[in-house]
Design an enzyme around this catalytic site. Sequence first.
Site, PDB file in Angstrom:
ATOM      1  N   ASN A 183       0.830  -1.212   0.000  1.00 53.19           N
ATOM      2  CA  ASN A 183       0.000   0.000   0.000  1.00 53.19           C
ATOM      3  C   ASN A 183       0.861   1.259   0.000  1.00 53.19           C
ATOM      4  OD1 ASN A 183      -2.773  -0.370  -0.217  1.00 53.19           O
ATOM      5  ND2 ASN A 183      -3.040  -0.922   1.925  1.00 53.19           N
ATOM      6  N   ASP A 218      -6.540  -6.945   5.531  1.00 55.26           N
ATOM      7  CA  ASP A 218      -6.096  -7.967   4.581  1.00 55.26           C
ATOM      8  C   ASP A 218      -6.202  -9.369   5.182  1.00 55.26           C
ATOM      9  OD1 ASP A 218      -4.034  -7.334   6.391  1.00 55.26           O
ATOM     10  OD2 ASP A 218      -2.544  -8.269   5.088  1.00 55.26           O
TER      11      ASP A 218
END
Length: 299
Positions: A183, A218
């Site tokens: 990210n 996640d």
Amino acid sequence: MTCYIKEEYYRFIFDNTKDAILLTTPDGRIHHANNAAWEMFQRTDEDFQKEGRSGIIDPEDTNLERMLRERLEKGFVTGELTFIRKDGSKFIGQITSSLFNDENNETWTAIIIRDVTESKKLERKLKEANDKLKDLAYIDYLTGVLNRRALIDRLGQEMERSKREFKPLSLILLDIDSFKEINDTYGHITGDQVLKAFARSIKESLRAYDILGRFGGDEFLICLPDTDFDSAIDIAERIRKNIAKIEVQKGDVVIKLSSSAGITYYDHNSTEDLDTLISKVDYIMYRSKEKKNSIYTSI
């Protein structure tokens, strides 16, 4: 004079109502139809008299025989039948049919039919809309798997079933190795693509009755009904290998993925509750993250 007014009143209703009205006999002959019936069925009185009941009802509709029996037993019946217009098109009609005797004691039937095709379409649209709302309430919008709320509900149900039926139940909790770095390096849009690919790979590795949901961020939790501990290890290993094959393209860069997973087994004889079970598999997964691209187990 009173009878004359009453007869004219009923004639007015017969000719001007928007519902089709058929005057028939129990053997299926149609003797008279009102204006609405002519329009609804695209037929004249002569057509109705010639074709009878069998000419206007879809022969594949199995409700007819049941409704005829009920009318004979009770003297009236309500329900739905599939009718056929003169051009061959079909429509759903809501009907009310009653038996009555005239002054000569001959038995007749009065049938009122309302075309409910449009209302049926509306019902289907409302159902589709409700189904979509239900999906929004239970499905994770990004990955398409169950959201946390739905996942916890299903897991609770499976634990109850495991206790009731003495069936094995296993859990796998896994996440993406170094997802924060992905990210931070490539941005959240790429991170979303990674999450979608990750969830898709897991789903493709599971059986039809396995339960997959996004537990948070996640992390993805898998409930494996009717699955013993050794089988759960095999499934987790298959998932790990398939995830290692994922490639997400970001410009000229190919992002490769790996995962860390924890596995635990639910003993239906134990007093372990849902929160305890999740805490246990969560701890086991974090042990696997110390090594990465690995599977840790615990009974």
